[in-house]
Design an enzyme around this catalytic site. Structure first.
Site, PDB file in Angstrom:
ATOM      1  N   GLU A 332       0.919  -1.112   0.087  1.00 27.45           N
ATOM      2  CA  GLU A 332       0.036   0.040   0.072  1.00 27.45           C
ATOM      3  C   GLU A 332       0.937   1.324  -0.151  1.00 27.45           C
ATOM      4  O   GLU A 332       0.797   2.298  -0.770  1.00 27.45           O
ATOM      5  CB  GLU A 332      -1.008   0.004   1.269  1.00 27.45           C
ATOM      6  CG  GLU A 332      -1.783   1.253   1.307  1.00 27.45           C
ATOM      7  CD  GLU A 332      -2.595   1.332   2.518  1.00 27.45           C
ATOM      8  OE1 GLU A 332      -3.474   2.136   2.758  1.00 27.45           O
ATOM      9  OE2 GLU A 332      -2.213   0.610   3.682  1.00 27.45           O
ATOM     10  N   HIS A 333       1.728   1.409   0.882  1.00 25.99           N
ATOM     11  CA  HIS A 333       2.718   2.486   1.182  1.00 25.99           C
ATOM     12  C   HIS A 333       4.122   2.018   0.867  1.00 25.99           C
ATOM     13  O   HIS A 333       4.654   1.322   1.564  1.00 25.99           O
ATOM     14  CB  HIS A 333       2.639   3.139   2.417  1.00 25.99           C
ATOM     15  CG  HIS A 333       0.938   3.589   2.757  1.00 25.99           C
ATOM     16  ND1 HIS A 333       0.367   2.974   3.753  1.00 25.99           N
ATOM     17  CD2 HIS A 333       0.480   4.721   2.394  1.00 25.99           C
ATOM     18  CE1 HIS A 333      -0.904   3.418   3.779  1.00 25.99           C
ATOM     19  NE2 HIS A 333      -0.788   4.698   3.178  1.00 25.99           N
TER      20      HIS A 333
END
Length: 434
Positions: A332-333
Protein backbone atom coordinates in the site's frame (compact mmCIF):
# COMPACT_ATOMS: atom_id res chain seq x y z
CA UNK A 1 13.54 -7.54 21.36
CA UNK A 2 10.09 -7.06 19.83
CA UNK A 3 11.25 -7.95 16.33
CA UNK A 4 14.31 -9.82 15.10
CA UNK A 5 15.90 -9.10 11.70
CA UNK A 6 16.20 -12.02 9.29
CA UNK A 7 18.40 -12.61 6.27
CA UNK A 8 16.37 -12.94 3.10
CA UNK A 9 18.24 -16.10 2.13
CA UNK A 10 17.58 -17.92 5.41
CA UNK A 11 14.75 -20.39 5.87
CA UNK A 12 13.08 -18.00 8.31
CA UNK A 13 13.46 -15.12 5.87
CA UNK A 14 11.95 -17.13 3.05
CA UNK A 15 9.04 -18.18 5.24
CA UNK A 16 8.34 -14.55 6.12
CA UNK A 17 8.54 -13.56 2.46
CA UNK A 18 6.13 -16.32 1.50
CA UNK A 19 3.60 -15.09 4.06
CA UNK A 20 3.90 -11.55 2.69
CA UNK A 21 3.32 -12.70 -0.88
CA UNK A 22 0.20 -14.64 0.13
CA UNK A 23 -1.39 -12.20 2.55
CA UNK A 24 -4.46 -11.53 0.40
CA UNK A 25 -7.47 -12.93 2.20
CA UNK A 26 -11.18 -12.83 1.46
CA UNK A 27 -13.29 -15.03 3.60
CA UNK A 28 -15.85 -14.92 6.33
CA UNK A 29 -14.63 -12.23 8.70
CA UNK A 30 -16.87 -13.77 11.35
CA UNK A 31 -19.58 -11.18 10.84
CA UNK A 32 -21.06 -12.03 7.44
CA UNK A 33 -24.26 -13.53 8.82
CA UNK A 34 -24.82 -10.62 11.21
CA UNK A 35 -24.20 -8.09 8.44
CA UNK A 36 -26.60 -9.88 6.09
CA UNK A 37 -29.29 -9.62 8.78
CA UNK A 38 -28.61 -5.90 9.19
CA UNK A 39 -28.79 -5.28 5.44
CA UNK A 40 -32.08 -7.15 5.20
CA UNK A 41 -33.55 -5.23 8.12
CA UNK A 42 -32.61 -1.84 6.67
CA UNK A 43 -33.87 -2.77 3.22
CA UNK A 44 -37.22 -3.86 4.62
CA UNK A 45 -37.71 -1.47 7.55
CA UNK A 46 -35.76 1.63 6.48
CA UNK A 47 -35.35 4.32 9.12
CA UNK A 48 -36.83 2.09 11.82
CA UNK A 49 -34.00 -0.41 11.43
CA UNK A 50 -31.35 2.31 11.32
CA UNK A 51 -32.73 3.80 14.54
CA UNK A 52 -32.97 0.36 16.16
CA UNK A 53 -29.31 -0.44 15.57
CA UNK A 54 -28.19 3.07 16.44
CA UNK A 55 -29.99 2.83 19.78
CA UNK A 56 -28.44 -0.56 20.46
CA UNK A 57 -24.84 0.33 19.65
CA UNK A 58 -24.38 4.11 19.61
CA UNK A 59 -27.04 6.48 20.94
CA UNK A 60 -29.79 5.02 23.19
CA UNK A 61 -32.10 8.00 22.58
CA UNK A 62 -31.87 8.21 18.78
CA UNK A 63 -35.07 8.91 16.84
CA UNK A 64 -35.82 8.96 13.13
CA UNK A 65 -36.31 12.73 13.25
CA UNK A 66 -32.80 13.17 14.66
CA UNK A 67 -30.96 11.14 12.00
CA UNK A 68 -30.32 14.15 9.79
CA UNK A 69 -27.84 16.73 11.05
CA UNK A 70 -29.53 20.14 11.23
CA UNK A 71 -28.30 23.59 10.23
CA UNK A 72 -28.29 24.48 13.92
CA UNK A 73 -25.93 21.60 14.67
CA UNK A 74 -23.61 22.77 11.89
CA UNK A 75 -23.62 26.32 13.24
CA UNK A 76 -22.89 25.04 16.74
CA UNK A 77 -19.98 22.99 15.40
CA UNK A 78 -18.27 26.11 14.06
CA UNK A 79 -18.42 27.60 17.56
CA UNK A 80 -16.59 24.58 18.96
CA UNK A 81 -13.54 24.47 16.66
CA UNK A 82 -10.63 26.88 16.93
CA UNK A 83 -9.01 29.15 14.38
CA UNK A 84 -5.90 26.97 14.15
CA UNK A 85 -7.98 24.00 13.04
CA UNK A 86 -9.78 26.09 10.43
CA UNK A 87 -6.43 27.32 9.11
CA UNK A 88 -5.05 23.78 8.81
CA UNK A 89 -8.29 22.54 7.30
CA UNK A 90 -8.25 25.24 4.61
CA UNK A 91 -4.62 24.49 3.75
CA UNK A 92 -5.27 20.74 3.51
CA UNK A 93 -8.34 21.28 1.34
CA UNK A 94 -6.33 23.46 -1.04
CA UNK A 95 -3.55 20.86 -1.35
CA UNK A 96 -5.90 17.93 -1.90
CA UNK A 97 -8.10 19.85 -4.32
CA UNK A 98 -5.11 21.09 -6.34
CA UNK A 99 -3.83 17.55 -6.80
CA UNK A 100 -7.13 15.92 -7.64
CA UNK A 101 -8.36 18.50 -10.13
CA UNK A 102 -5.59 17.28 -12.45
CA UNK A 103 -7.31 13.87 -12.51
CA UNK A 104 -10.48 15.14 -14.18
CA UNK A 105 -11.20 13.50 -17.53
CA UNK A 106 -12.81 15.17 -20.53
CA UNK A 107 -15.25 13.72 -23.04
CA UNK A 108 -13.85 13.32 -26.55
CA UNK A 109 -15.05 12.70 -30.10
CA UNK A 110 -13.31 11.40 -33.22
CA UNK A 111 -14.67 11.89 -36.75
CA UNK A 112 -13.37 9.41 -39.32
CA UNK A 113 -12.90 10.14 -43.02
CA UNK A 114 -16.16 8.39 -43.94
CA UNK A 115 -18.16 10.50 -41.48
CA UNK A 116 -18.42 7.95 -38.66
CA UNK A 117 -18.28 9.64 -35.28
CA UNK A 118 -17.07 7.73 -32.22
CA UNK A 119 -16.19 9.02 -28.81
CA UNK A 120 -16.50 8.81 -25.08
CA UNK A 121 -18.89 10.80 -22.91
CA UNK A 122 -17.57 11.30 -19.37
CA UNK A 123 -20.18 12.06 -16.72
CA UNK A 124 -20.22 12.05 -12.92
CA UNK A 125 -22.47 9.68 -11.05
CA UNK A 126 -25.55 11.40 -9.66
CA UNK A 127 -24.86 10.66 -6.01
CA UNK A 128 -22.14 9.46 -3.67
CA UNK A 129 -22.15 8.42 -0.03
CA UNK A 130 -19.18 8.93 2.26
CA UNK A 131 -18.81 6.69 5.28
CA UNK A 132 -16.67 8.26 8.00
CA UNK A 133 -15.85 6.24 11.14
CA UNK A 134 -16.63 7.78 14.49
CA UNK A 135 -13.01 7.74 15.62
CA UNK A 136 -12.95 6.37 19.18
CA UNK A 137 -16.39 7.66 20.01
CA UNK A 138 -15.72 11.00 18.38
CA UNK A 139 -12.62 11.81 20.44
CA UNK A 140 -10.30 11.26 17.45
CA UNK A 141 -12.32 12.54 14.46
CA UNK A 142 -11.05 11.26 11.12
CA UNK A 143 -11.13 14.58 9.30
CA UNK A 144 -8.71 13.31 6.66
CA UNK A 145 -11.26 10.68 5.60
CA UNK A 146 -13.83 13.39 4.95
CA UNK A 147 -11.40 15.33 2.77
CA UNK A 148 -9.88 12.42 0.86
CA UNK A 149 -13.27 10.96 -0.04
CA UNK A 150 -15.33 14.10 -0.41
CA UNK A 151 -13.05 16.39 -2.41
CA UNK A 152 -12.61 14.06 -5.44
CA UNK A 153 -16.38 13.54 -5.57
CA UNK A 154 -16.89 17.29 -5.68
CA UNK A 155 -14.32 17.76 -8.44
CA UNK A 156 -16.01 15.00 -10.45
CA UNK A 157 -19.23 17.01 -10.32
CA UNK A 158 -21.33 14.68 -8.17
CA UNK A 159 -24.55 16.57 -7.48
CA UNK A 160 -25.59 14.78 -4.30
CA UNK A 161 -22.86 14.06 -1.77
CA UNK A 162 -23.99 12.70 1.58
CA UNK A 163 -22.05 11.62 4.63
CA UNK A 164 -22.96 9.05 7.25
CA UNK A 165 -21.09 8.67 10.51
CA UNK A 166 -21.97 7.15 13.88
CA UNK A 167 -23.11 9.54 16.61
CA UNK A 168 -21.84 9.50 20.15
CA UNK A 169 -23.96 8.33 23.04
CA UNK A 170 -25.26 11.88 23.33
CA UNK A 171 -26.44 11.83 19.72
CA UNK A 172 -23.82 14.29 18.60
CA UNK A 173 -21.16 14.14 15.88
CA UNK A 174 -17.67 15.55 16.27
CA UNK A 175 -17.73 19.26 15.39
CA UNK A 176 -14.48 18.80 13.47
CA UNK A 177 -16.18 16.30 11.14
CA UNK A 178 -19.19 18.55 10.64
CA UNK A 179 -17.05 21.58 9.84
CA UNK A 180 -14.78 19.60 7.49
CA UNK A 181 -17.76 18.24 5.57
CA UNK A 182 -19.38 21.66 5.34
CA UNK A 183 -16.18 23.31 4.12
CA UNK A 184 -16.02 20.94 1.13
CA UNK A 185 -19.67 21.38 0.23
CA UNK A 186 -21.30 18.36 1.86
CA UNK A 187 -24.61 19.54 3.26
CA UNK A 188 -26.39 16.23 3.87
CA UNK A 189 -24.99 14.48 6.94
CA UNK A 190 -26.68 11.60 8.75
CA UNK A 191 -26.13 9.87 12.07
CA UNK A 192 -25.76 6.27 10.98
CA UNK A 193 -22.74 4.07 11.56
CA UNK A 194 -21.47 0.58 10.88
CA UNK A 195 -23.27 -1.80 8.52
CA UNK A 196 -26.65 -0.03 8.90
CA UNK A 197 -25.10 3.19 7.65
CA UNK A 198 -23.80 1.39 4.55
CA UNK A 199 -27.16 -0.32 4.08
CA UNK A 200 -29.00 3.00 4.24
CA UNK A 201 -26.74 4.41 1.52
CA UNK A 202 -27.16 1.32 -0.65
CA UNK A 203 -30.95 0.90 -0.36
CA UNK A 204 -32.16 4.31 0.75
CA UNK A 205 -34.60 5.07 3.56
CA UNK A 206 -37.23 7.75 4.08
CA UNK A 207 -34.48 9.98 5.49
CA UNK A 208 -31.20 8.81 3.95
CA UNK A 209 -31.03 8.83 0.14
CA UNK A 210 -29.87 5.90 -1.94
CA UNK A 211 -26.56 6.63 -3.68
CA UNK A 212 -24.63 5.32 -6.67
CA UNK A 213 -21.16 5.11 -5.09
CA UNK A 214 -20.14 4.33 -1.51
CA UNK A 215 -16.65 5.17 -0.28
CA UNK A 216 -14.88 5.33 3.04
CA UNK A 217 -13.05 3.16 5.59
CA UNK A 218 -14.45 1.26 8.52
CA UNK A 219 -14.27 -1.80 10.71
CA UNK A 220 -14.99 -5.37 9.65
CA UNK A 221 -18.76 -4.76 9.72
CA UNK A 222 -18.45 -1.77 7.40
CA UNK A 223 -16.09 -3.66 5.09
CA UNK A 224 -18.37 -6.69 4.95
CA UNK A 225 -21.42 -4.52 4.27
CA UNK A 226 -19.63 -2.78 1.40
CA UNK A 227 -18.62 -6.13 -0.03
CA UNK A 228 -22.18 -7.42 0.09
CA UNK A 229 -23.76 -4.36 -1.57
CA UNK A 230 -21.07 -3.99 -4.24
CA UNK A 231 -22.57 -4.68 -7.63
CA UNK A 232 -25.77 -2.79 -6.92
CA UNK A 233 -23.61 0.23 -6.07
CA UNK A 234 -19.98 0.99 -6.82
CA UNK A 235 -17.62 0.88 -3.85
CA UNK A 236 -14.11 2.27 -3.63
CA UNK A 237 -12.41 -1.00 -2.60
CA UNK A 238 -12.34 -3.83 -0.10
CA UNK A 239 -9.57 -2.62 2.18
CA UNK A 240 -7.46 -4.81 4.40
CA UNK A 241 -5.19 -3.72 7.25
CA UNK A 242 -2.97 -0.74 6.47
CA UNK A 243 0.61 -1.52 5.41
CA UNK A 244 4.01 0.08 4.77
CA UNK A 245 7.20 -1.24 3.20
CA UNK A 246 10.42 0.72 3.71
CA UNK A 247 13.44 0.16 1.47
CA UNK A 248 16.55 1.44 3.24
CA UNK A 249 20.28 1.51 2.58
CA UNK A 250 23.20 2.37 4.88
CA UNK A 251 22.36 6.09 4.74
CA UNK A 252 18.91 5.64 6.27
CA UNK A 253 18.30 6.87 9.80
CA UNK A 254 16.96 4.11 12.10
CA UNK A 255 15.07 6.80 14.03
CA UNK A 256 13.06 7.71 10.93
CA UNK A 257 12.50 4.07 9.99
CA UNK A 258 11.24 3.16 13.46
CA UNK A 259 8.97 6.20 13.55
CA UNK A 260 7.36 5.28 10.24
CA UNK A 261 6.93 1.62 11.17
CA UNK A 262 5.23 2.68 14.39
CA UNK A 263 3.07 5.19 12.54
CA UNK A 264 1.71 2.26 10.59
CA UNK A 265 1.49 -0.06 13.57
CA UNK A 266 -0.66 2.29 15.67
CA UNK A 267 -3.52 1.98 13.16
CA UNK A 268 -4.45 -1.58 13.99
CA UNK A 269 -2.98 -4.73 15.59
CA UNK A 270 -3.18 -6.27 12.10
CA UNK A 271 -1.29 -3.40 10.40
CA UNK A 272 1.77 -4.56 8.47
CA UNK A 273 5.18 -2.85 8.76
CA UNK A 274 8.06 -4.15 6.62
CA UNK A 275 11.69 -3.08 6.37
CA UNK A 276 13.89 -4.30 3.53
CA UNK A 277 17.43 -3.06 4.06
CA UNK A 278 20.81 -3.67 2.47
CA UNK A 279 22.59 -2.80 5.72
CA UNK A 280 22.83 -5.18 8.66
CA UNK A 281 23.63 -2.37 11.11
CA UNK A 282 20.47 -0.51 10.13
CA UNK A 283 18.46 -3.72 10.54
CA UNK A 284 19.85 -4.26 14.03
CA UNK A 285 19.40 -0.64 15.15
CA UNK A 286 15.73 -0.33 14.21
CA UNK A 287 14.22 -2.77 16.79
CA UNK A 288 15.85 -0.93 19.70
CA UNK A 289 14.66 2.39 18.31
CA UNK A 290 11.12 1.00 17.97
CA UNK A 291 11.14 0.01 21.64
CA UNK A 292 12.41 3.46 22.67
CA UNK A 293 9.78 5.37 20.69
CA UNK A 294 6.99 2.98 21.61
CA UNK A 295 7.06 4.24 25.20
CA UNK A 296 6.00 7.72 24.09
CA UNK A 297 2.92 6.74 22.06
CA UNK A 298 -0.72 7.19 23.07
CA UNK A 299 -1.64 3.96 21.25
CA UNK A 300 1.38 2.00 22.44
CA UNK A 301 -0.56 -1.17 23.21
CA UNK A 302 -1.99 -1.39 19.69
CA UNK A 303 1.33 -0.50 18.08
CA UNK A 304 3.28 -3.02 20.14
CA UNK A 305 0.93 -5.86 19.25
CA UNK A 306 1.18 -4.96 15.58
CA UNK A 307 4.99 -4.87 15.72
CA UNK A 308 5.22 -8.17 17.57
CA UNK A 309 2.70 -10.00 15.40
CA UNK A 310 3.08 -8.36 12.00
CA UNK A 311 6.36 -6.44 11.59
CA UNK A 312 9.11 -7.85 9.37
CA UNK A 313 12.76 -6.84 8.97
CA UNK A 314 14.66 -8.54 6.15
CA UNK A 315 18.27 -7.96 5.11
CA UNK A 316 18.67 -8.14 1.33
CA UNK A 317 21.67 -8.24 -0.99
CA UNK A 318 21.17 -4.92 -2.77
CA UNK A 319 18.65 -2.24 -3.72
CA UNK A 320 17.72 -4.07 -6.92
CA UNK A 321 16.65 -7.11 -4.90
CA UNK A 322 14.70 -4.90 -2.51
CA UNK A 323 12.81 -3.19 -5.34
CA UNK A 324 12.09 -6.55 -6.95
CA UNK A 325 10.65 -7.86 -3.68
CA UNK A 326 8.65 -4.66 -3.21
CA UNK A 327 7.08 -5.20 -6.62
CA UNK A 328 6.21 -8.77 -5.70
CA UNK A 329 4.67 -7.71 -2.39
CA UNK A 330 2.74 -4.81 -4.02
CA UNK A 331 2.44 -2.77 -0.85
CA UNK A 332 0.00 0.00 0.00
CA UNK A 333 2.68 2.51 1.07
CA UNK A 334 6.24 2.20 -0.28
CA UNK A 335 8.98 4.36 1.24
CA UNK A 336 12.46 4.67 -0.30
CA UNK A 337 15.06 5.84 2.22
CA UNK A 338 18.06 5.43 -0.06
CA UNK A 339 20.77 7.56 -1.67
CA UNK A 340 18.97 8.18 -4.96
CA UNK A 341 15.29 7.23 -4.64
CA UNK A 342 14.29 8.86 -7.93
CA UNK A 343 16.60 6.50 -9.83
CA UNK A 344 14.42 3.58 -8.69
CA UNK A 345 11.05 5.06 -9.67
CA UNK A 346 11.20 3.64 -13.24
CA UNK A 347 11.64 0.16 -11.74
CA UNK A 348 8.62 0.33 -9.41
CA UNK A 349 5.58 -1.39 -10.89
CA UNK A 350 3.28 -2.12 -7.98
CA UNK A 351 2.63 0.26 -5.06
CA UNK A 352 -0.36 2.26 -3.86
CA UNK A 353 1.74 5.34 -3.10
CA UNK A 354 5.49 5.92 -3.26
CA UNK A 355 7.30 8.14 -0.74
CA UNK A 356 10.72 9.30 -1.91
CA UNK A 357 13.53 10.29 0.43
CA UNK A 358 14.13 10.34 4.16
CA UNK A 359 12.16 13.56 4.66
CA UNK A 360 8.92 12.15 3.23
CA UNK A 361 7.05 10.34 6.02
CA UNK A 362 3.90 8.49 5.12
CA UNK A 363 1.99 10.82 7.43
CA UNK A 364 2.54 13.65 4.94
CA UNK A 365 0.58 11.67 2.37
CA UNK A 366 -2.06 10.65 4.88
CA UNK A 367 -3.01 14.22 5.66
CA UNK A 368 -1.56 17.02 3.62
CA UNK A 369 0.61 16.41 0.56
CA UNK A 370 -2.36 16.18 -1.81
CA UNK A 371 -2.51 12.65 -3.29
CA UNK A 372 -5.26 10.42 -1.96
CA UNK A 373 -4.65 8.25 1.07
CA UNK A 374 -7.31 5.68 0.14
CA UNK A 375 -5.01 3.05 -1.36
CA UNK A 376 -5.09 -0.62 -2.40
CA UNK A 377 -3.95 -3.11 0.25
CA UNK A 378 -3.25 -6.86 0.50
CA UNK A 379 -1.28 -6.95 -2.76
CA UNK A 380 -4.08 -5.47 -4.84
CA UNK A 381 -1.75 -2.66 -5.94
CA UNK A 382 -0.89 -5.15 -8.71
CA UNK A 383 -4.12 -4.12 -10.44
CA UNK A 384 -5.80 -1.39 -8.38
CA UNK A 385 -5.22 2.32 -7.85
CA UNK A 386 -5.87 5.00 -5.27
CA UNK A 387 -9.32 6.48 -4.89
CA UNK A 388 -9.63 9.54 -7.07
CA UNK A 389 -11.89 11.60 -9.28
CA UNK A 390 -12.33 8.59 -11.59
CA UNK A 391 -14.04 6.71 -8.74
CA UNK A 392 -16.99 9.06 -9.21
CA UNK A 393 -17.05 9.14 -13.01
CA UNK A 394 -18.68 6.87 -15.56
CA UNK A 395 -18.12 6.75 -19.29
CA UNK A 396 -20.53 6.16 -22.16
CA UNK A 397 -19.43 5.34 -25.69
CA UNK A 398 -20.72 7.51 -28.57
CA UNK A 399 -21.29 5.99 -32.03
CA UNK A 400 -22.86 7.72 -35.03
CA UNK A 401 -22.93 6.31 -38.60
CA UNK A 402 -23.99 8.04 -41.78
CA UNK A 403 -25.66 5.95 -44.50
CA UNK A 404 -22.45 5.99 -46.53
CA UNK A 405 -20.33 4.97 -43.55
CA UNK A 406 -22.64 2.06 -42.73
CA UNK A 407 -22.57 0.97 -46.37
CA UNK A 408 -18.77 0.89 -46.20
CA UNK A 409 -18.68 -1.24 -43.03
CA UNK A 410 -21.74 -3.41 -43.68
CA UNK A 411 -19.93 -6.40 -45.16
CA UNK A 412 -17.53 -6.65 -42.22
CA UNK A 413 -20.27 -6.25 -39.61
CA UNK A 414 -22.49 -8.88 -41.24
CA UNK A 415 -19.61 -11.33 -41.65
CA UNK A 416 -18.75 -11.19 -37.94
CA UNK A 417 -22.41 -11.40 -36.89
CA UNK A 418 -23.06 -14.44 -39.09
CA UNK A 419 -19.89 -16.10 -37.79
CA UNK A 420 -21.33 -15.85 -34.29
CA UNK A 421 -24.68 -17.19 -35.47
CA UNK A 422 -26.47 -13.91 -34.73
CA UNK A 423 -28.41 -13.52 -37.95
CA UNK A 424 -30.72 -10.83 -36.54
CA UNK A 425 -27.65 -8.70 -35.93
CA UNK A 426 -26.60 -9.18 -39.54
CA UNK A 427 -30.13 -8.44 -40.74
CA UNK A 428 -30.29 -5.16 -38.79
CA UNK A 429 -27.45 -3.96 -41.01
CA UNK A 430 -28.75 -5.56 -44.21
CA UNK A 431 -32.13 -3.80 -44.07
CA UNK A 432 -30.37 -0.44 -43.96
CA UNK A 433 -28.02 -0.93 -46.93
CA UNK A 434 -30.33 -2.50 -49.53
Amino acid sequence: MLIEPKMIGSSEGQALLESLLNRFQIGDSGCQSAVEDILTAVRQEGDAAVVKYCRRFDCPDMTASALAVTAAEIAAAYELVDAAFLETLAAAIERIHSFHEREMEDSWMQTREDGTIVGRLVRPVDSAGLYVPGGTGGSTPLVSSVLMNGIPAGIAGVTTRVMVTPPGKDGKISPHLLVAATEIGITEIYKAGSAWGIAALAYGTATIPRVDVIVGPGNQFVTEAKRLVSGMVRIDMIAGPSEVLIVADETADPVYIAADMLAQAEHDPQALSILLTTDRQVAEAVPAEIERQLKTLSRAEIAEKSIVDRAVILVVADIEEAIGLANDIAIEHLELMIVDPWAQVPHIRHAGAIFLGSHTPEAAGDYFAGPNHVLPTMGTARFASALGVETFLKKSSIISYSQTALQNDAEHIQRLANLEGLTAHANSVAVRVK
